[in-house]
Design a protein around this motif. Structure first.
Motif, PDB file in Angstrom:
ATOM      1  N   UNK A 347       0.837  -1.208   0.000  1.00  0.00           N
ATOM      2  CA  UNK A 347       0.000   0.000   0.000  1.00  0.00           C
ATOM      3  C   UNK A 347       0.871   1.258   0.000  1.00  0.00           C
ATOM      4  N   UNK A 348       1.951   1.239   0.767  1.00  0.00           N
ATOM      5  CA  UNK A 348       2.867   2.388   0.773  1.00  0.00           C
ATOM      6  C   UNK A 348       3.496   2.580  -0.610  1.00  0.00           C
ATOM      7  N   UNK A 349       3.907   1.494  -1.217  1.00  0.00           N
ATOM      8  CA  UNK A 349       4.539   1.561  -2.539  1.00  0.00           C
ATOM      9  C   UNK A 349       3.546   2.096  -3.575  1.00  0.00           C
ATOM     10  N   UNK A 350       2.354   1.583  -3.581  1.00  0.00           N
ATOM     11  CA  UNK A 350       1.340   2.060  -4.533  1.00  0.00           C
ATOM     12  C   UNK A 350       0.990   3.528  -4.292  1.00  0.00           C
ATOM     13  N   UNK A 385       0.563  -8.155 -11.611  1.00  0.00           N
ATOM     14  CA  UNK A 385       1.267  -8.077 -12.889  1.00  0.00           C
ATOM     15  C   UNK A 385       2.477  -7.165 -12.911  1.00  0.00           C
ATOM     16  N   UNK A 386       3.029  -6.833 -11.732  1.00  0.00           N
ATOM     17  CA  UNK A 386       4.241  -6.014 -11.685  1.00  0.00           C
ATOM     18  C   UNK A 386       5.468  -6.910 -11.625  1.00  0.00           C
ATOM     19  N   UNK A 387       6.424  -6.650 -12.490  1.00  0.00           N
ATOM     20  CA  UNK A 387       7.639  -7.461 -12.482  1.00  0.00           C
ATOM     21  C   UNK A 387       8.690  -6.922 -11.536  1.00  0.00           C
ATOM     22  N   UNK A 388       8.450  -5.726 -10.985  1.00  0.00           N
ATOM     23  CA  UNK A 388       9.406  -5.129 -10.062  1.00  0.00           C
ATOM     24  C   UNK A 388       8.706  -4.149  -9.131  1.00  0.00           C
ATOM     25  N   UNK A 389       9.388  -3.823  -8.049  1.00  0.00           N
ATOM     26  CA  UNK A 389       8.880  -2.805  -7.126  1.00  0.00           C
ATOM     27  C   UNK A 389       8.726  -1.475  -7.842  1.00  0.00           C
ATOM     28  N   UNK A 390       9.725  -1.129  -8.635  1.00  0.00           N
ATOM     29  CA  UNK A 390       9.720   0.170  -9.321  1.00  0.00           C
ATOM     30  C   UNK A 390       8.477   0.358 -10.179  1.00  0.00           C
ATOM     31  N   UNK A 391       8.000  -0.705 -10.801  1.00  0.00           N
ATOM     32  CA  UNK A 391       6.799  -0.609 -11.642  1.00  0.00           C
ATOM     33  C   UNK A 391       5.565  -0.264 -10.824  1.00  0.00           C
ATOM     34  N   UNK A 392       5.561  -0.657  -9.540  1.00  0.00           N
ATOM     35  CA  UNK A 392       4.377  -0.463  -8.703  1.00  0.00           C
ATOM     36  C   UNK A 392       4.373   0.878  -7.981  1.00  0.00           C
ATOM     37  N   UNK A 393       5.522   1.562  -7.941  1.00  0.00           N
ATOM     38  CA  UNK A 393       5.598   2.825  -7.194  1.00  0.00           C
ATOM     39  C   UNK A 393       4.625   3.850  -7.781  1.00  0.00           C
ATOM     40  N   UNK A 394       3.713   4.346  -6.954  1.00  0.00           N
ATOM     41  CA  UNK A 394       2.745   5.349  -7.394  1.00  0.00           C
ATOM     42  C   UNK A 394       1.614   4.812  -8.241  1.00  0.00           C
ATOM     43  N   UNK A 395       1.409   3.497  -8.236  1.00  0.00           N
ATOM     44  CA  UNK A 395       0.380   2.891  -9.099  1.00  0.00           C
ATOM     45  C   UNK A 395      -1.013   3.443  -8.814  1.00  0.00           C
TER      46      UNK A 395
END
Length: 406
Positions: A347-350, A385-395
């Motif tokens: 949740x924090x990452x998104x 469907x995220x392959x990395x943490x970076x892809x999920x940041x701010x989703x």
């Protein structure tokens, strides 16, 4: 007795005497983490500060387990040009004086943030100064930057880096080191204190933190004001940038740790200063002086100090979300406050965090929390469907923008 303990931990024990019985679960490494956490209820019979000292001593004595299982590839992430094996770190406050960096990294944390470290040693506030609210998964503290000072920390950090450099390839735990800087209580020149911390400790840090958000040092939070923050950041950055830096990465990134108890105007001012002055990132957030929900009705909740743990999660995450919006997602944010599961970290990452820290949940649950949070986070990334943490940041922001665009 051993069989009973193992079954309570979720293992299947079959055949033979206790010493020869077969134990089934995912792997024996998890058993090691679970057993290391089993002493938690006993340790918590002591007051908070004594329990904390026991934890530090246990880490020093090699009681903490060592993670040998590789992290899922999706958890690796790069922030500020630095590679983190996973995005989960220990928040400042656990290893105040840089005593147990290696054991914490060996547990499987992706990074450890030590401190807050003040230039001169100081005892902090009178005891008792930390209180549990176990039914709420929370802690209240008013430590007041108790610190052995920058000189003691510098010696330990230097020893840590020397050991790291001398270790054979792959024999030293992976992970990065953050150094959280504080000011002395009686100091009248905050900029000088933080600059002293930079001069003494920055050479050993992968990132630096200006902590201006603890509620337990008088006047500290006033440094979050626009004019005060601008003056402070300029001074500290000038000190850092005036030092000599070897290697391709240059000086360590400079972050500011902010409080959750901010008005909209406060957040706008901080975002404006951060962008204008070239702050490298934010840590959102410190403890809260509010007492949300049933905390205010609890007798312990009436103690002064900063509240951490589960009740802080929603407030801290909302401030994180707003700071990500106000900075346009241009600044990496470390999300902290109430994280006790992979779902919380996700949740924090998104909401906008590139990295996530925890502390209170670790104090309650022990070492077994670390692999659990990482496993749950990896599963959630894969699910969506995220392959990395970076892809999920701010989703969450992108989803909201897409909805508004329709």
């Amino acid at each position: 007795m051993l069989r009973t303990a193992l079954r309570r931990l979720g293992y299947t024990v079959a055949g033979g005497a206790a010493g020869t019985a077969m134990v089934y679960r995912n792997d024996f490494k998890q058993l090691e983490f679970d057993l290391a956490s089993a002493s938690g209820p006993l340790v918590r019979l002591f007051d908070v500060e004594t329990s904390h000292k026991i934890g530090i001593l246990a880490a020093k004595m090699g009681v903490f387990p060592k993670e040998t299982r590789p992290d899922p590839a999706c958890l690796r992430t790069t922030v500020w040009g630095r590679e983190f094996p996973n995005p989960l770190g220990v928040a400042a406050g656990f290893d105040k004086d840089a005593e147990v960096i290696e054991p914490l990294l060996a547990l499987g944390f992706g990074f450890v943030e030590v401190g807050s470290i003040t230039p001169l040693p100081q005892p902090g506030n009178p005891k008792p100064r930390a209180f549990r609210l176990p039914e709420h998964g929370a802690v209240i503290n008013r430590y007041g930057f108790n610190s052995e000072g920058a000189y003691a920390a510098r010696n330990r950090l230097a020893a840590f880096r020397q050991k790291q450099a001398a270790a054979a390839s792959g024999s030293f735990p992976a992970g990065l080191l953050g150094v959280n800087l504080g000011k002395n209580k009686l100091s009248e020149d905050a900029a000088a204190d933080y600059s002293t911390g930079v001069t003494k400790l920055a050479p050993f840090a992968d990132y630096l933190v200006i902590n201006i958000s603890s509620p337990n040092t008088p006047g500290l939070r006033s440094l979050q004001g626009r004019k005060e923050l601008e003056t402070l950041v300029k001074s500290v950055k000038q000190t850092r940038d005036g030092m000599k830096w070897a290697g391709p990465l240059g000086p360590p990134p400079l972050l500011v740790k902010i409080a959750p108890d901010l008005t909209s105007d406060d957040m706008e001012d901080i975002a404006a200063v951060a962008l204008a002055q070239g702050i490298d990132g934010l840590i959102v957030s410190n403890t809260t002086i509010t007492r949300p929900g049933p905390i205010g009705e609890d007798p312990v909740g009436k103690e002064t100090g900063g509240l951490s743990g589960k009740p802080l999660f929603q407030m801290a995450t909302e401030v994180l979300r707003q700071m990500y919006t106000l900075t346009g997602g241009k600044l990496p944010i470390i999300g902290v406050g109430g994280v006790s599961s992979g779902e919380d970290a996700y949740a924090k990452i998104r909401a906008g965090a590139s990295l996530v820290e925890l502390y209170s949940a670790f104090a309650y649950e022990g070492p077994k929390l670390v692999p659990r949070v990482k496993r749950e986070l990896a599963e959630l990334l894969e699910r969506d469907g995220f392959s990395s943490v970076a892809e999920a940041v701010g989703a969450d922001h992108r989803v909201a923008a897409a909805v508004l665009a329709k």
